[in-house]
Enzyme design. Structure first.
Site, PDB file in Angstrom:
ATOM      1  N   HIS A   1      -6.178  -1.400  11.780  1.00  0.00           N
ATOM      2  CA  HIS A   1      -5.585  -1.855  10.520  1.00  0.00           C
ATOM      3  C   HIS A   1      -6.364  -3.053   9.958  1.00  0.00           C
ATOM      4  CE1 HIS A   1      -2.613  -2.512   7.501  1.00  0.00           C
ATOM      5  NE2 HIS A   1      -2.170  -3.652   8.004  1.00  0.00           N
TER       6      HIS A   1
ATOM      7  N   ASN B   1      -1.000  -9.367   4.904  1.00  0.00           N
ATOM      8  CA  ASN B   1      -0.941  -7.919   5.095  1.00  0.00           C
ATOM      9  C   ASN B   1      -0.761  -7.235   3.738  1.00  0.00           C
ATOM     10  OD1 ASN B   1      -0.825  -5.467   6.380  1.00  0.00           O
ATOM     11  ND2 ASN B   1       0.830  -6.019   7.769  1.00  0.00           N
TER      12      ASN B   1
ATOM     13  N   CYS C   1      -5.394   0.494   3.714  1.00  0.00           N
ATOM     14  CA  CYS C   1      -5.453  -0.930   4.095  1.00  0.00           C
ATOM     15  C   CYS C   1      -6.871  -1.469   3.997  1.00  0.00           C
ATOM     16  CB  CYS C   1      -4.912  -1.115   5.508  1.00  0.00           C
ATOM     17  SG  CYS C   1      -5.805  -0.161   6.753  1.00  0.00           S
TER      18      CYS C   1
ATOM     19  N   GLN D   1       0.820  -1.214   0.000  1.00  0.00           N
ATOM     20  CA  GLN D   1       0.000   0.000   0.000  1.00  0.00           C
ATOM     21  C   GLN D   1       0.855   1.266   0.000  1.00  0.00           C
ATOM     22  OE1 GLN D   1      -1.729  -1.117   4.062  1.00  0.00           O
ATOM     23  NE2 GLN D   1      -1.570   1.102   4.305  1.00  0.00           N
TER      24      GLN D   1
END
Lengths: 214, 83
Positions: free
Chosen positions: A162, A182, A25, A19
């Site tokens: 997150h 992630n 996110c 990102q």
């Protein structure tokens, strides 16, 4: 429950993305879930446009932040057709929403579910098996320095900040752990993934869980 | 100009050293608490070590949380007393 399960083994999870310095996110996790849902429905595994969600999801703030729930609601309610990442590539900044003609091909979700699974992580694992990878929101403050191993401490529930994607779990060793994708590039953590202890709602992983339907 | 450039470089070097020192202290703390636990997480230098925690939070942790309803798992109910 099987001892180990990972949607990556079924070839329905795209490569880890980065990102960069964009606080998107929430969009990355939602799009990753949509990509997996699309592949599970028998269509080719393909990277869909995160930038489209960042630019067009009107209830959110693009790279300045957003909510997975608002994004899912927008995708589902408006029957938004997500185009491919190649057609609408990621720029790591907010941009004007690009519209495509109705005839343009794209992927839309049928709906989503959103639940709190705290104290019910076994149920959460069952939902992962039946519904595909799960969008979760965690407290990731200590993830800044994570290199590997199983996260068991240094984060709290009730402090979610997150959004990530749970692709599987591993209960073969002790402690059992969730496999978490992630969006900080593949050089972070374990090839872009984190391992978070199952049970105990570590980092609030079971507090805000969403699944995409196709 | 050369002295200005030197001063700028010097201050960025000082900042980098401060950041590194703070990161190392943080890693030492995070790694020290549960060293004997099975497969516990390891913390150290990575691509975010050049950021203060406040900066990291401001850039990367931008997901807004919402309250989600509790998952309605099948609840086992006791069978009522019947003859």
């Amino acid at each position: 429950l099987p001892l180990r399960f990972d949607w990556r083994d079924k070839h329905v999870v795209t490569q880890v993305r980065n990102q960069q310095a964009c606080g998107g996110c929430w969009a990355f996790s939602v799009v990753a879930a949509a990509e997996s849902a699309r592949a599970r429905a028998g269509q080719p595994l393909e990277a869909l446009s995160v930038q489209q969600v960042i630019d067009c999801s009107y209830d959110n703030y693009g790279c300045s932040g957003g909510s997975t729930l608002s994004a899912l609601n927008w995708l589902s309610k408006m029957q938004v057709k997500l185009v491919s990442d190649l057609e609408y590539p990621f720029t790591a900044q907010n941009g004007l929403c690009r519209y495509f003609p109705a005839s343009h091909s794209g992927f839309s979700i049928k709906g989503y579910s959103a639940y709190n699974f705290s104290d019910q992580e076994d149920e959460m694992a069952k939902v992962l098996l039946t519904s595909g990878p799960l969008i979760v929101i965690v407290d990731a403050v200590s993830w800044q320095d994570y290199l590997g191993g199983i996260i068991q401490h240094h984060c709290s529930s009730g402090e979610a900040n997150h959004a990530v994607l749970v692709t599987g779990f591993d209960r073969t060793g002790s402690p059992p752990y969730w496999i978490v994708r992630n969006s900080w590039g593949s050089s972070w953590g374990v090839d872009g993934y984190a391992h978070v202890k199952m049970g105990g709602n570590i980092c609030g992983i079971a507090d805000s869980v969403s699944a995409v339907f196709v | 100009d050369a002295s200005k450039y030197y001063r700028m470089n010097e201050s960025s070097e000082i900042l980098s050293s401060l950041l590194l020192l703070e990161s190392l202290n943080r890693h030492r703390y995070l790694n020290s608490l549960f060293p004997r636990e099975n497969s516990t997480a390891v913390y150290g230098i990575n691509q975010f070590s050049y950021l203060f925690p406040e900066e990291f939070k401001a850039i990367y942790l931008r997901s807004r949380a919402s309250r989600f309803p509790r998952y309605p798992a099948d609840v086992q109910k006791a069978i009522p007393n019947v003859s």
